[in-house]
Design a protein around this motif. Structure first.
Motif, PDB file in Angstrom:
ATOM      1  N   GLN A 122      11.559  18.587  -7.973  1.00 20.58           N
ATOM      2  CA  GLN A 122      11.817  17.980  -6.669  1.00 20.58           C
ATOM      3  C   GLN A 122      10.615  17.208  -6.151  1.00 20.58           C
ATOM      4  OE1 GLN A 122      14.662  17.720  -5.083  1.00 20.58           O
ATOM      5  NE2 GLN A 122      13.702  16.555  -3.450  1.00 20.58           N
ATOM      6  N   GLU A 123       9.414  17.803  -6.305  1.00 17.61           N
ATOM      7  CA  GLU A 123       8.246  17.116  -5.764  1.00 17.61           C
ATOM      8  C   GLU A 123       7.974  15.805  -6.492  1.00 17.61           C
ATOM      9  OE1 GLU A 123       6.545  20.525  -8.408  1.00 17.61           O
ATOM     10  OE2 GLU A 123       8.219  20.195  -7.034  1.00 17.61           O
ATOM     11  N   LEU A 124       8.333  15.747  -7.778  1.00 17.88           N
ATOM     12  CA  LEU A 124       8.138  14.523  -8.538  1.00 17.88           C
ATOM     13  C   LEU A 124       9.137  13.468  -8.094  1.00 17.88           C
ATOM     14  CD1 LEU A 124       6.448  13.225 -10.693  1.00 17.88           C
ATOM     15  CD2 LEU A 124       8.003  14.113 -12.420  1.00 17.88           C
ATOM     16  N   ILE A 125      10.362  13.904  -7.776  1.00 20.82           N
ATOM     17  CA  ILE A 125      11.370  12.985  -7.251  1.00 20.82           C
ATOM     18  C   ILE A 125      10.872  12.371  -5.950  1.00 20.82           C
ATOM     19  CG2 ILE A 125      13.708  12.803  -6.321  1.00 20.82           C
ATOM     20  CD1 ILE A 125      14.485  15.079  -8.227  1.00 20.82           C
ATOM     21  N   GLU A 126      10.308  13.220  -5.076  1.00 19.26           N
ATOM     22  CA  GLU A 126       9.812  12.737  -3.793  1.00 19.26           C
ATOM     23  C   GLU A 126       8.656  11.762  -3.987  1.00 19.26           C
ATOM     24  OE1 GLU A 126       8.904  16.339  -1.769  1.00 19.26           O
ATOM     25  OE2 GLU A 126      10.996  16.809  -1.316  1.00 19.26           O
ATOM     26  N   GLN A 127       7.766  12.076  -4.946  1.00 15.59           N
ATOM     27  CA  GLN A 127       6.656  11.170  -5.237  1.00 15.59           C
ATOM     28  C   GLN A 127       7.180   9.822  -5.727  1.00 15.59           C
ATOM     29  OE1 GLN A 127       3.934  12.875  -8.064  1.00 15.59           O
ATOM     30  NE2 GLN A 127       2.753  13.925  -6.500  1.00 15.59           N
ATOM     31  N   PRO A 254      -3.252   7.344   9.336  1.00 12.41           N
ATOM     32  CA  PRO A 254      -4.207   7.636   8.258  1.00 12.41           C
ATOM     33  C   PRO A 254      -3.894   6.820   7.016  1.00 12.41           C
ATOM     34  CG  PRO A 254      -2.584   9.393   8.448  1.00 12.41           C
ATOM     35  CD  PRO A 254      -2.358   8.477   9.616  1.00 12.41           C
ATOM     36  N   ALA A 255      -4.905   6.630   6.198  1.00 10.25           N
ATOM     37  CA  ALA A 255      -4.703   5.900   4.937  1.00 10.25           C
ATOM     38  C   ALA A 255      -3.764   6.695   4.040  1.00 10.25           C
ATOM     39  CB  ALA A 255      -6.039   5.683   4.242  1.00 10.25           C
ATOM     40  N   SER A 256      -2.896   5.988   3.335  1.00 14.62           N
ATOM     41  CA  SER A 256      -2.044   6.626   2.337  1.00 14.62           C
ATOM     42  C   SER A 256      -2.786   6.669   1.015  1.00 14.62           C
ATOM     43  CB  SER A 256      -0.735   5.851   2.180  1.00 14.62           C
ATOM     44  OG  SER A 256       0.079   5.992   3.316  1.00 14.62           O
ATOM     45  N   GLN A 257      -2.252   7.460   0.090  1.00 15.17           N
ATOM     46  CA  GLN A 257      -2.879   7.554  -1.221  1.00 15.17           C
ATOM     47  C   GLN A 257      -2.937   6.181  -1.878  1.00 15.17           C
ATOM     48  OE1 GLN A 257      -1.058  10.457  -3.771  1.00 15.17           O
ATOM     49  NE2 GLN A 257      -2.377  10.041  -5.510  1.00 15.17           N
ATOM     50  N   ASP A 258      -4.061   5.894  -2.519  1.00 18.91           N
ATOM     51  CA  ASP A 258      -4.252   4.638  -3.236  1.00 18.91           C
ATOM     52  C   ASP A 258      -3.015   4.349  -4.091  1.00 18.91           C
ATOM     53  OD1 ASP A 258      -4.990   2.599  -4.923  1.00 18.91           O
ATOM     54  OD2 ASP A 258      -6.891   3.487  -5.528  1.00 18.91           O
ATOM     55  N   LEU A 259      -2.383   3.202  -3.852  1.00 21.39           N
ATOM     56  CA  LEU A 259      -1.132   2.871  -4.527  1.00 21.39           C
ATOM     57  C   LEU A 259      -1.299   2.828  -6.039  1.00 21.39           C
ATOM     58  CD1 LEU A 259       1.772   2.281  -3.815  1.00 21.39           C
ATOM     59  CD2 LEU A 259       1.189  -0.126  -3.544  1.00 21.39           C
ATOM     60  N   GLN A 260      -2.416   2.317  -6.500  1.00 23.60           N
ATOM     61  CA  GLN A 260      -2.648   2.237  -7.952  1.00 23.60           C
ATOM     62  C   GLN A 260      -2.794   3.632  -8.553  1.00 23.60           C
ATOM     63  OE1 GLN A 260      -5.906  -0.371  -8.912  1.00 23.60           O
ATOM     64  NE2 GLN A 260      -4.972  -2.151  -7.923  1.00 23.60           N
ATOM     65  N   LYS A 261      -3.535   4.520  -7.859  1.00 25.31           N
ATOM     66  CA  LYS A 261      -3.711   5.889  -8.344  1.00 25.31           C
ATOM     67  C   LYS A 261      -2.396   6.659  -8.294  1.00 25.31           C
ATOM     68  CE  LYS A 261      -8.627   6.570  -7.328  1.00 25.31           C
ATOM     69  NZ  LYS A 261      -9.623   7.369  -6.556  1.00 25.31           N
ATOM     70  N   LEU A 262      -1.604   6.441  -7.229  1.00 27.27           N
ATOM     71  CA  LEU A 262      -0.324   7.122  -7.097  1.00 27.27           C
ATOM     72  C   LEU A 262       0.599   6.734  -8.241  1.00 27.27           C
ATOM     73  CD1 LEU A 262       1.649   8.890  -5.500  1.00 27.27           C
ATOM     74  CD2 LEU A 262       2.289   6.870  -4.172  1.00 27.27           C
ATOM     75  N   ARG A 264      -0.249   5.727 -11.247  1.00 28.63           N
ATOM     76  CA  ARG A 264      -0.725   6.370 -12.480  1.00 28.63           C
ATOM     77  C   ARG A 264      -0.382   7.854 -12.482  1.00 28.63           C
ATOM     78  NH1 ARG A 264      -5.351   2.971 -11.681  1.00 28.63           N
ATOM     79  NH2 ARG A 264      -6.491   4.713 -10.751  1.00 28.63           N
ATOM     80  N   LYS A 265      -0.524   8.515 -11.322  1.00 29.43           N
ATOM     81  CA  LYS A 265      -0.274   9.954 -11.228  1.00 29.43           C
ATOM     82  C   LYS A 265       1.196  10.280 -11.475  1.00 29.43           C
ATOM     83  CE  LYS A 265      -0.926  13.971  -8.206  1.00 29.43           C
ATOM     84  NZ  LYS A 265       0.447  14.499  -8.403  1.00 29.43           N
ATOM     85  N   VAL A 266       2.088   9.502 -10.861  1.00 30.15           N
ATOM     86  CA  VAL A 266       3.522   9.746 -11.035  1.00 30.15           C
ATOM     87  C   VAL A 266       3.899   9.594 -12.506  1.00 30.15           C
ATOM     88  CG1 VAL A 266       5.824   8.855 -10.531  1.00 30.15           C
ATOM     89  CG2 VAL A 266       4.177   9.157  -8.690  1.00 30.15           C
ATOM     90  N   LYS A 267       3.397   8.545 -13.154  1.00 29.25           N
ATOM     91  CA  LYS A 267       3.717   8.338 -14.566  1.00 29.25           C
ATOM     92  C   LYS A 267       3.157   9.459 -15.428  1.00 29.25           C
ATOM     93  CE  LYS A 267       4.130   3.293 -14.389  1.00 29.25           C
ATOM     94  NZ  LYS A 267       3.565   1.997 -14.837  1.00 29.25           N
ATOM     95  N   SER A 268       1.935   9.933 -15.098  1.00 34.88           N
ATOM     96  CA  SER A 268       1.326  11.025 -15.845  1.00 34.88           C
ATOM     97  C   SER A 268       2.107  12.319 -15.675  1.00 34.88           C
ATOM     98  CB  SER A 268      -0.125  11.223 -15.381  1.00 34.88           C
ATOM     99  OG  SER A 268      -0.700  12.358 -15.989  1.00 34.88           O
TER     100      SER A 268
END
Length: 285
Positions: A122-127, A254-262, A264-268
């Protein structure tokens, strides 16, 4: 698809599922899945499986971890049996088969959702939802800013002038904070684009103001840096007013998570989940 039909299909997919001896990995037999997905001929279904294997390989996932060739004994009458070819499929393999199947078939359309949702936590779906929403908004902003740059260049404004116009627009949107000051406020590296750290609502707001500027620059044939700056500041100020009236001050978000890092993280994380769903090595032996 009616609710009763969805429940019926879910029961059927669950009924043909198996689990490894260590109870860690679910799997399906391709022959069972073939019937459930509405393919009459094994040869036609094998073509879909081959496409799914190519998708697996293109994702740099080991095919043998998710597609395992096996033999299965079947009754042929008079208590006789013969061996037929079959394939053990993980949930990820079933997901790829569904994605490469004929979506006009009702069971295929259901399977695409069924295995997609069951493959990811579920958390990955939300991400993934957050990532796709922000990426979509970010790409729209990128396109509208590219168009603005083109429009103002054609009207006598150079790159430095474009930077000044955009910064003045940011200042109007963010209650007096210009682009550099917002970078400092949100702790954004100097070599990174500010919009990659905005939440979706802020990216969307910037895009709306920029789209209005593009429209009015062309519609009113605005010329020169001063007139275009005035137009862009006005539009950003109006969009800010709308946000504030809704209880949103964009400079305070507040700043959101760096889009580029997000991304990469989701794909990983997806690759890790896929790896966890792989068949045990001893099952492949």
């Amino acid at each position: 698809m009616e609710h009763e039909r969805i429940v019926e299909l879910q029961h059927k997919f669950n009924a043909i599922a198996h689990i490894t001896d260590d109870k860690n990995v679910e799997f399906w037999y391709a022959r069972d899945l073939q019937i459930l997905l509405g393919y009459d001929k094994w040869e036609n279904f094998c073509k879909v499986i081959e496409k799914a294997k190519i998708s697996c390989e293109n994702s740099q996932i080991e095919i043998s971890d998710h597609f395992l060739n096996v033999g299965k004994m079947v009754e042929i009458g008079s208590n006789a049996q013969r061996e037929i070819k079959d394939i053990v499929l993980t949930r990820y393999a079933c997901y790829l088969i569904a994605q490469n199947g004929d979506s006009s078939k009702e069971p295929i359309a259901f399977a695409q959702t069924y295995f997609a949702l069951q493959t990811r936590k579920q958390e990955l779906i939300e991400q993934r939802i957050e990532l796709e929403d922000r990426l979509k908004a970010r790409n729209k902003l990128k396109n509208s800013e590219t168009e603005l740059s083109k429009n103002i260049y054609e009207r006598g404004v150079d790159d430095k002038g474009f930077g000044r116009i955009r910064s003045r627009g940011d200042s109007a949107l963010f209650g007096g904070f210009n682009t550099q000051e917002m970078k400092e406020k949100l702790d954004v590296p100097s070599n990174r684009v500010l919009a990659d750290f905005f939440p979706t609502v802020t990216i969307t707001a910037k895009n709306l103001a920029t789209e209005i500027t593009n429209h009015n620059v062309k519609h009113n044939n605005l010329q020169g840096e001063n007139s275009i700056t005035y137009e862009h500041v006005t539009n950003n100020r109006n969009v800010r007013k709308l946000l504030v009236e809704s209880g949103i001050k964009p400079e305070e978000l507040p700043a959101s998570q760096d889009l580029q890092k997000l991304e990469r993280k989701v794909k990983s994380d997806e690759k890790k989940l896929i790896k966890k769903s792989a068949l045990p090595k001893r099952a492949q032996a």
